[in-house]
Design a protein around this motif. Structure first.
Motif, PDB file in Angstrom:
ATOM      1  N   ALA A 192     -32.603  98.239 116.145  1.00 32.93           N
ATOM      2  CA  ALA A 192     -33.512  99.111 115.406  1.00 32.93           C
ATOM      3  C   ALA A 192     -32.931  99.474 114.043  1.00 32.93           C
ATOM      4  N   PHE A 193     -31.626  99.751 114.006  1.00 31.63           N
ATOM      5  CA  PHE A 193     -30.969 100.088 112.744  1.00 31.63           C
ATOM      6  C   PHE A 193     -31.078  98.933 111.757  1.00 31.63           C
ATOM      7  N   ARG A 194     -30.839  97.719 112.258  1.00 32.38           N
ATOM      8  CA  ARG A 194     -30.923  96.566 111.353  1.00 32.38           C
ATOM      9  C   ARG A 194     -32.346  96.371 110.837  1.00 32.38           C
ATOM     10  N   GLU A 195     -33.335  96.540 111.697  1.00 37.10           N
ATOM     11  CA  GLU A 195     -34.722  96.349 111.266  1.00 37.10           C
ATOM     12  C   GLU A 195     -35.093  97.341 110.169  1.00 37.10           C
ATOM     13  N   VAL A 196     -34.694  98.590 110.346  1.00 34.06           N
ATOM     14  CA  VAL A 196     -34.983  99.587 109.311  1.00 34.06           C
ATOM     15  C   VAL A 196     -34.207  99.272 108.027  1.00 34.06           C
ATOM     16  N   ALA A 197     -32.933  98.920 108.180  1.00 30.67           N
ATOM     17  CA  ALA A 197     -32.111  98.615 107.005  1.00 30.67           C
ATOM     18  C   ALA A 197     -32.660  97.422 106.238  1.00 30.67           C
ATOM     19  N   ASP A 198     -33.099  96.393 106.953  1.00 32.45           N
ATOM     20  CA  ASP A 198     -33.680  95.223 106.284  1.00 32.45           C
ATOM     21  C   ASP A 198     -34.959  95.595 105.533  1.00 32.45           C
ATOM     22  N   ALA A 199     -35.797  96.413 106.187  1.00 31.51           N
ATOM     23  CA  ALA A 199     -37.044  96.822 105.537  1.00 31.51           C
ATOM     24  C   ALA A 199     -36.765  97.669 104.303  1.00 31.51           C
ATOM     25  N   LEU A 200     -35.760  98.555 104.388  1.00 30.53           N
ATOM     26  CA  LEU A 200     -35.408  99.381 103.228  1.00 30.53           C
ATOM     27  C   LEU A 200     -34.818  98.542 102.097  1.00 30.53           C
ATOM     28  N   ALA A 201     -34.033  97.522 102.467  1.00 29.31           N
ATOM     29  CA  ALA A 201     -33.461  96.651 101.433  1.00 29.31           C
ATOM     30  C   ALA A 201     -34.562  95.921 100.666  1.00 29.31           C
ATOM     31  N   ARG A 202     -35.563  95.451 101.380  1.00 27.31           N
ATOM     32  CA  ARG A 202     -36.690  94.798 100.716  1.00 27.31           C
ATOM     33  C   ARG A 202     -37.491  95.797  99.901  1.00 27.31           C
ATOM     34  N   ARG A 203     -37.709  96.974 100.456  1.00 30.23           N
ATOM     35  CA  ARG A 203     -38.513  97.983  99.770  1.00 30.23           C
ATOM     36  C   ARG A 203     -37.859  98.454  98.482  1.00 30.23           C
ATOM     37  N   ALA A 204     -36.532  98.462  98.454  1.00 22.95           N
ATOM     38  CA  ALA A 204     -35.823  98.984  97.290  1.00 22.95           C
ATOM     39  C   ALA A 204     -36.072  98.156  96.030  1.00 22.95           C
ATOM     40  N   VAL A 205     -36.371  96.890  96.198  1.00 19.17           N
ATOM     41  CA  VAL A 205     -36.525  96.007  95.031  1.00 19.17           C
ATOM     42  C   VAL A 205     -37.935  95.455  94.907  1.00 19.17           C
ATOM     43  N   ILE A 206     -38.800  95.821  95.830  1.00 22.97           N
ATOM     44  CA  ILE A 206     -40.120  95.192  95.850  1.00 22.97           C
ATOM     45  C   ILE A 206     -40.965  95.616  94.652  1.00 22.97           C
ATOM     46  N   ALA A 207     -40.769  96.831  94.159  1.00 21.11           N
ATOM     47  CA  ALA A 207     -41.543  97.286  93.000  1.00 21.11           C
ATOM     48  C   ALA A 207     -41.202  96.455  91.770  1.00 21.11           C
ATOM     49  N   ASP A 208     -39.902  96.200  91.572  1.00 17.57           N
ATOM     50  CA  ASP A 208     -39.492  95.372  90.434  1.00 17.57           C
ATOM     51  C   ASP A 208     -40.019  93.945  90.584  1.00 17.57           C
ATOM     52  N   GLN A 209     -39.956  93.435  91.790  1.00 19.20           N
ATOM     53  CA  GLN A 209     -40.443  92.077  92.031  1.00 19.20           C
ATOM     54  C   GLN A 209     -41.939  91.983  91.749  1.00 19.20           C
ATOM     55  N   PHE A 210     -42.692  92.976  92.204  1.00 23.33           N
ATOM     56  CA  PHE A 210     -44.140  92.951  91.997  1.00 23.33           C
ATOM     57  C   PHE A 210     -44.483  93.089  90.514  1.00 23.33           C
ATOM     58  N   ALA A 211     -43.766  93.977  89.818  1.00 24.35           N
ATOM     59  CA  ALA A 211     -44.022  94.143  88.377  1.00 24.35           C
ATOM     60  C   ALA A 211     -43.732  92.857  87.626  1.00 24.35           C
ATOM     61  N   ALA A 212     -42.644  92.176  88.000  1.00 27.70           N
ATOM     62  CA  ALA A 212     -42.317  90.907  87.351  1.00 27.70           C
ATOM     63  C   ALA A 212     -43.387  89.858  87.632  1.00 27.70           C
ATOM     64  N   GLN A 213     -43.913  89.849  88.834  1.00 26.59           N
ATOM     65  CA  GLN A 213     -44.947  88.870  89.181  1.00 26.59           C
ATOM     66  C   GLN A 213     -46.234  89.152  88.418  1.00 26.59           C
ATOM     67  N   GLN A 214     -46.573  90.417  88.245  1.00 26.20           N
ATOM     68  CA  GLN A 214     -47.741  90.760  87.449  1.00 26.20           C
ATOM     69  C   GLN A 214     -47.565  90.327  85.998  1.00 26.20           C
ATOM     70  N   GLY A 215     -46.369  90.546  85.465  1.00 19.96           N
ATOM     71  CA  GLY A 215     -46.103  90.112  84.095  1.00 19.96           C
ATOM     72  C   GLY A 215     -46.189  88.605  83.953  1.00 19.96           C
ATOM     73  N   LEU A 216     -45.757  87.887  84.988  1.00 17.26           N
ATOM     74  CA  LEU A 216     -45.840  86.428  84.951  1.00 17.26           C
ATOM     75  C   LEU A 216     -47.290  85.958  84.902  1.00 17.26           C
ATOM     76  N   VAL A 217     -48.166  86.603  85.687  1.00 15.81           N
ATOM     77  CA  VAL A 217     -49.582  86.228  85.668  1.00 15.81           C
ATOM     78  C   VAL A 217     -50.180  86.482  84.292  1.00 15.81           C
ATOM     79  N   GLU A 218     -49.879  87.625  83.693  1.00 18.37           N
ATOM     80  CA  GLU A 218     -50.407  87.934  82.363  1.00 18.37           C
ATOM     81  C   GLU A 218     -49.913  86.930  81.327  1.00 18.37           C
ATOM     82  N   ALA A 219     -48.619  86.612  81.377  1.00 17.41           N
ATOM     83  CA  ALA A 219     -48.071  85.653  80.413  1.00 17.41           C
ATOM     84  C   ALA A 219     -48.653  84.261  80.623  1.00 17.41           C
ATOM     85  N   ALA A 220     -48.825  83.862  81.884  1.00 15.70           N
ATOM     86  CA  ALA A 220     -49.380  82.538  82.169  1.00 15.70           C
ATOM     87  C   ALA A 220     -50.827  82.441  81.709  1.00 15.70           C
ATOM     88  N   ALA A 221     -51.608  83.513  81.920  1.00 13.67           N
ATOM     89  CA  ALA A 221     -53.005  83.506  81.481  1.00 13.67           C
ATOM     90  C   ALA A 221     -53.102  83.410  79.961  1.00 13.67           C
TER      91      ALA A 221
END
Length: 492
Positions: free
Chosen positions: A384-413
């Motif tokens: 259970a500890f590992r599952e929560v830790a893995d989810a938190l590790a992904r969550r910690a950087v997911i906002a930056d990843q999503f923002a970068a992906q949005q910027g990529l779509v805008e630049a590509a368009a």
């Protein structure tokens, strides 16, 4: 006479059994007291609302998803199996507790016999007919629980029952997580299908324009073939995604246990994903002690600990009581009249002397099971500890990843617009436009997938945290033994 017989039932109620169970102590969790924090991550602090259960209606704000989750909880067959296990364990608990009380049975009988002389026709005086009637109430081999064997078995049955109740919560939590993930997967594939359809239409316009330029001698035939590659790829993806959407629907219906209407299906991940509420991240790891599978593992450990007491008690003497009171008569009419009362009572003492090592082997076996249950409990917490830790590790950087992906779509368009304009003016070759089309198509697909990753991350956080109490104050001390009716209504 009747008073003497009644006294036979008093010792079980008057004698308090000693217990040979080891004192239960919750094993140390063997995990860190806090979840790891990713530097620079986006982890909001705990809310000031304090300890309270968090149900799926608070996390998932999409009315369509709520309706689907409600139906899944009502209809899912795996959850029905878990509920049946609870009823089975409840019945076994009643059986175990019934041994505390004597089993009293009533019986009645009649027998009529004619002797040999009468059967051979020797006349009315040559034989006789005998009659015997009886009615009685009694108990047989009722064990006085002097050393707590029956009590330990009852405690084990209670722990097993409470474990199955926690198992229902775990099954329900898993069902909610799987159903929500299937819902968002369907929404994502619908978004990807829409992207493929839009790309097909865009590519068809590009192919038509390029074909016209080839006919006019302005463009080479290779430009037409290159334009067709984007069109054919999008068409292939559209066909594949059409099948995936139907498969996603089939998977969702399996979880729900009933057909899902079109009105309940998500339109796209872009509209479904923003309706998920955030989950606090800065949590004490003790929150995992309230997770249903951890609670279930602890009750399994408690049951194994109680069985040690029963195994120890088997080394000591046992006392069993037998008693009977009733009436007997040679005539049915006088069965309950006159001096027809009969009674008897007795006690048996059993002392184990030589069992060929069976008692020692049984004690060793139940101790080994307790050790295995301890290891399983700790492993459940570590998982259970590992599952929560893995989810938190992904969550910690997911906002930056999503923002970068949005910027990529805008630049590509924007790149595609510029490339098409320069190609029409004859400044750049068509290969630049082709690359821009492929980049935009890939970026839009990746953005939809990023939305799914963000949605599934919140679903996994909700599931891995146990779908219940989210702050340390909610899990101080050992878990209480819930009443069955309340336990099955606990929010996930």
């Amino acid at each position: 006479m009747i008073r003497r017989t009644a006294l036979l039932t008093l010792p079980p109620l008057a004698l308090a059994a000693c217990s040979l169970e080891p004192a239960y102590e919750r094993p140390s969790p063997a995990v860190s007291s806090a979840f790891p924090v990713v530097p620079g991550g986006d982890q909001p602090p705990l809310p000031a609302s304090g300890a309270r259960p968090v149900g799926y209606r608070e996390i998932f704000r999409d009315p369509r998803l709520i309706a689907i989750l409600d139906r899944a909880i009502a209809n899912n067959q795996n959850l029905q199996v878990a509920l049946a296990n609870v009823r089975d364990a409840r019945g076994q608990l009643r059986v175990a507790r019934a041994e505390f009380l004597p089993a009293i049975d009533a019986s009645a009988g009649a027998s009529i016999a004619r002797n040999r002389g009468a059967a051979q026709g020797l006349g009315a005086n040559g034989g006789s007919v005998s009659e015997q009637y009886n009615a009685q109430v009694g108990l047989s081999a009722f064990e006085i629980d002097l050393f707590g064997r029956i009590r330990s078995q009852s405690n084990a049955a209670l722990a097993e029952y409470l474990g199955t109740v926690a198992g229902v919560r775990a099954a329900r939590l898993t069902l909610v997580g799987e159903t929500a993930s299937a819902y968002y997967t369907l929404a994502t594939d619908r978004s990807l299908l829409a992207v493929a359809e839009e790309t097909v239409k865009s590519a068809e316009r590009t192919v038509a324009l390029t074909r016209a330029r080839v006919s006019g001698g302005i463009a080479a035939r290779t430009d037409l073939r290159q334009a067709e590659t984007v069109l054919r790829q999008a068409e292939a993806d559209r066909a594949d995604l059409t099948a995936l959407v139907q498969q996603d629907r089939n998977a969702l219906q399996l979880l729900v246990g009933a057909p899902v209407t079109d009105a309940e299906l998500p339109a796209a991940i872009e509209s479904a994903e923003p309706l998920i509420a955030d989950v606090p991240a800065n949590l004490d790891s003790r929150v995992l002690l309230a997770r249903p599978d951890v609670v279930q593992a602890e009750y399994t450990l408690r049951a194994a600990n109680a069985r040690i007491g029963a195994a120890r008690a088997a080394f000591f003497p046992t006392i069993s009581l037998t008693g009977l009171v009733g009436f007997a008569s040679n005539a049915l009419s006088s069965l309950f009249t006159g001096d027809r009362l009969i009674w008897n009572g007795g006690a048996d003492l059993g002392v184990p002397i030589f069992q060929g090592g069976a008692l020692t082997g049984n004690l060793e076996s139940v101790r080994a099971r307790r050790d295995a249950a301890t290891a399983q409990y700790r492993q459940t917490i570590q998982t259970a500890f590992r599952e929560v830790a893995d989810a938190l590790a992904r969550r910690a950087v997911i906002a930056d990843q999503f923002a970068a992906q949005q910027g990529l779509v805008e630049a590509a368009a924007d790149t595609l617009r510029l490339s098409e304009a320069r190609y029409r003016e004859g400044i750049d070759p068509f290969l630049n436009t082709l690359d821009a089309q492929r980049t935009l198509y890939s970026a839009r697909r990746a953005l939809a997938q990023a939305r799914l990753v963000r949605a599934n991350n919140l679903v996994e956080l909700y599931r891995s945290l146990g779908g219940g109490e989210l702050v340390p104050e909610a899990v101080e001390g050992p878990p209480e033994a819930p009443r069955a009716g309340e336990a099955l209504k606990t929010s996930d």
